[in-house]
Design a protein around this motif. Structure first.
Motif, PDB file in Angstrom:
ATOM      1  N   ASN A   1       0.917  -1.110  -0.117  1.00  0.00           N
ATOM      2  CA  ASN A   1      -0.013  -0.149  -0.093  1.00  0.00           C
ATOM      3  C   ASN A   1       0.854   1.144  -0.035  1.00  0.00           C
ATOM      4  N   MET A   2       1.746   1.133   0.673  1.00  0.00           N
ATOM      5  CA  MET A   2       2.937   2.247   0.803  1.00  0.00           C
ATOM      6  C   MET A   2       3.428   2.580  -0.671  1.00  0.00           C
ATOM      7  N   LEU A   3       4.001   1.605  -1.490  1.00  0.00           N
ATOM      8  CA  LEU A   3       4.510   1.840  -2.617  1.00  0.00           C
ATOM      9  C   LEU A   3       3.606   2.224  -3.681  1.00  0.00           C
ATOM     10  N   LYS A   4       2.373   1.666  -3.332  1.00  0.00           N
ATOM     11  CA  LYS A   4       1.126   2.038  -4.239  1.00  0.00           C
ATOM     12  C   LYS A   4       0.928   3.943  -4.390  1.00  0.00           C
ATOM     13  N   ILE A   5       1.298   4.303  -2.996  1.00  0.00           N
ATOM     14  CA  ILE A   5       1.041   5.599  -2.745  1.00  0.00           C
ATOM     15  C   ILE A   5       2.016   6.606  -3.653  1.00  0.00           C
ATOM     16  N   ILE A   6       3.344   5.845  -3.583  1.00  0.00           N
ATOM     17  CA  ILE A   6       4.372   6.836  -4.430  1.00  0.00           C
ATOM     18  C   ILE A   6       4.512   6.122  -5.817  1.00  0.00           C
ATOM     19  N   GLU A   7       3.442   5.574  -6.411  1.00  0.00           N
ATOM     20  CA  GLU A   7       3.159   5.272  -7.669  1.00  0.00           C
ATOM     21  C   GLU A   7       4.434   4.177  -8.087  1.00  0.00           C
ATOM     22  N   GLU A   8       4.978   3.280  -7.235  1.00  0.00           N
ATOM     23  CA  GLU A   8       6.059   2.270  -7.778  1.00  0.00           C
ATOM     24  C   GLU A   8       5.366   0.924  -7.805  1.00  0.00           C
ATOM     25  N   ASN A   9       6.026   0.198  -9.047  1.00  0.00           N
ATOM     26  CA  ASN A   9       5.331  -1.351  -9.222  1.00  0.00           C
ATOM     27  C   ASN A   9       5.729  -2.108  -8.043  1.00  0.00           C
TER      28      ASN A   9
ATOM     29  N   GLU B   1      14.243   9.763  -4.713  1.00  0.00           N
ATOM     30  CA  GLU B   1      13.241  10.855  -4.660  1.00  0.00           C
ATOM     31  C   GLU B   1      12.037   9.898  -3.934  1.00  0.00           C
ATOM     32  N   ASN B   2      12.061   8.774  -4.345  1.00  0.00           N
ATOM     33  CA  ASN B   2      10.983   7.942  -3.967  1.00  0.00           C
ATOM     34  C   ASN B   2      11.454   7.223  -2.703  1.00  0.00           C
ATOM     35  N   SER B   3      12.752   7.180  -2.575  1.00  0.00           N
ATOM     36  CA  SER B   3      13.170   6.531  -1.304  1.00  0.00           C
ATOM     37  C   SER B   3      12.889   7.363  -0.006  1.00  0.00           C
ATOM     38  N   LYS B   4      12.937   8.648  -0.294  1.00  0.00           N
ATOM     39  CA  LYS B   4      12.783   9.687   0.549  1.00  0.00           C
ATOM     40  C   LYS B   4      11.322   9.730   1.046  1.00  0.00           C
ATOM     41  N   LYS B   5      10.570   9.535   0.174  1.00  0.00           N
ATOM     42  CA  LYS B   5       9.015   9.551   0.101  1.00  0.00           C
ATOM     43  C   LYS B   5       8.570   8.280   0.867  1.00  0.00           C
ATOM     44  N   LEU B   6       9.073   6.986   0.741  1.00  0.00           N
ATOM     45  CA  LEU B   6       8.965   5.990   1.363  1.00  0.00           C
ATOM     46  C   LEU B   6       9.377   6.017   2.733  1.00  0.00           C
ATOM     47  N   PHE B   7      10.499   6.515   2.903  1.00  0.00           N
ATOM     48  CA  PHE B   7      11.100   6.522   4.358  1.00  0.00           C
ATOM     49  C   PHE B   7      10.426   7.472   5.372  1.00  0.00           C
ATOM     50  N   GLU B   8       9.659   8.694   4.669  1.00  0.00           N
ATOM     51  CA  GLU B   8       8.799   9.477   5.413  1.00  0.00           C
ATOM     52  C   GLU B   8       7.553   8.708   5.717  1.00  0.00           C
ATOM     53  N   ILE B   9       6.891   7.967   4.849  1.00  0.00           N
ATOM     54  CA  ILE B   9       5.668   7.318   5.275  1.00  0.00           C
ATOM     55  C   ILE B   9       5.749   6.117   6.083  1.00  0.00           C
ATOM     56  N   ILE B  10       7.002   5.398   6.297  1.00  0.00           N
ATOM     57  CA  ILE B  10       7.181   4.476   7.143  1.00  0.00           C
ATOM     58  C   ILE B  10       7.393   5.054   8.467  1.00  0.00           C
ATOM     59  N   SER B  11       8.228   6.072   8.482  1.00  0.00           N
ATOM     60  CA  SER B  11       8.677   6.917   9.886  1.00  0.00           C
ATOM     61  C   SER B  11       7.200   7.290  10.346  1.00  0.00           C
TER      62      SER B  11
END
Length: 226
Positions: free
Chosen positions: A90-98, A133-143
């Motif tokens: 679900n987190m990966l879907k938010i940042i539009e990743e496969n 860029e997407n690593s930063k987004k995912l890191f923020e979501i997880i945090s």
């Protein structure tokens, strides 16, 4: 001996047909469902039910599985990993990743639980699989998700027939850390918070036990509502 998450497809005669996560078929004989005589098979397996199994043997076209040989710890760890994988998708879907492709790559090096645990404090781990860029987004979501407290709640009834009933009930419900609300008609709700659901639930069970003991001492009527 691998522990796998499976979906029950159908039951025919003395064989349970299942499907592993990667759509690989599996079978299980009734003697591997549970130890001893099975009075209610649907308590353990029924079509579309998700179950945690152990692989006994791996054939070319199917896996032979066991439900009864899975320990409580193995079941808990597998379910926890499944929940975390679903959350990661679900987190990966938010940042539009496969999400499917990324998770397969992650699984080549980590379990999903291990990846999320390390990613909470180390963005570099995420950069092995995603752009900066997407690593930063995912890191923020997880945090952000890690920072939120988990909350569990139960309802109960509490009644006192004593002439000091109101005072008794106030004393019974005088607990630290618990949030208690009166719902009317002797009904109450109690909730507790914690960093993890397991911790919050453990705190809630302790609080309920304390209420039950106090109610017994005051000869009050206490009952947990389903």
């Amino acid at each position: 001996d691998d522990i796998v998450f499976c979906k029950v497809k159908k039951i025919e005669g003395t064989t349970v047909f299942l499907e592993l996560e990667d759509n690989f078929p599996g079978t299980m004989v009734l003697s591997e469902v549970a130890a001893g005589r099975i009075r209610n098979l649907r308590q353990y397996v029924s079509p579309n039910k998700m179950v945690v199994c152990k692989i006994l043997r791996l054939e070319k076209d199917h896996a032979e599985l066991s439900l009864r040989r899975v320990t409580a710890k193995e079941r808990e760890e597998t379910l926890d990993n499944y929940k975390k994988e679903r959350a990661l998708r679900n987190m990966l879907k938010i940042i539009e990743e496969n999400e499917e492709k990324i998770i397969l790559k992650i699984k080549e090096e980590y379990s999903v639980s291990q990846f999320i645990e390390e990613a909470k404090t180390n963005q570099k781990i995420i950069e092995k699989f995603l752009s900066k860029e997407n690593s930063k987004k995912l890191f923020e979501i997880i945090s952000e998700k890690e920072g939120k407290e988990k909350r569990v709640e139960k309802r109960f009834s509490l009644k006192s027939l004593s002439e000091h009933g109101v005072t008794d009930i106030k004393e019974i419900l005088n607990l630290q850390g618990a949030e208690i609300h009166y719902l009317g008609g002797s009904a109450f709700s109690i909730s507790m918070k914690g960093k993890e659901f397991k911790q919050a639930n453990s705190n809630l069970e302790k609080a309920i036990k304390e209420i039950e003991q106090k109610a017994k001492a005051k000869k009050a009527l206490f009952e947990i509502k389903k």
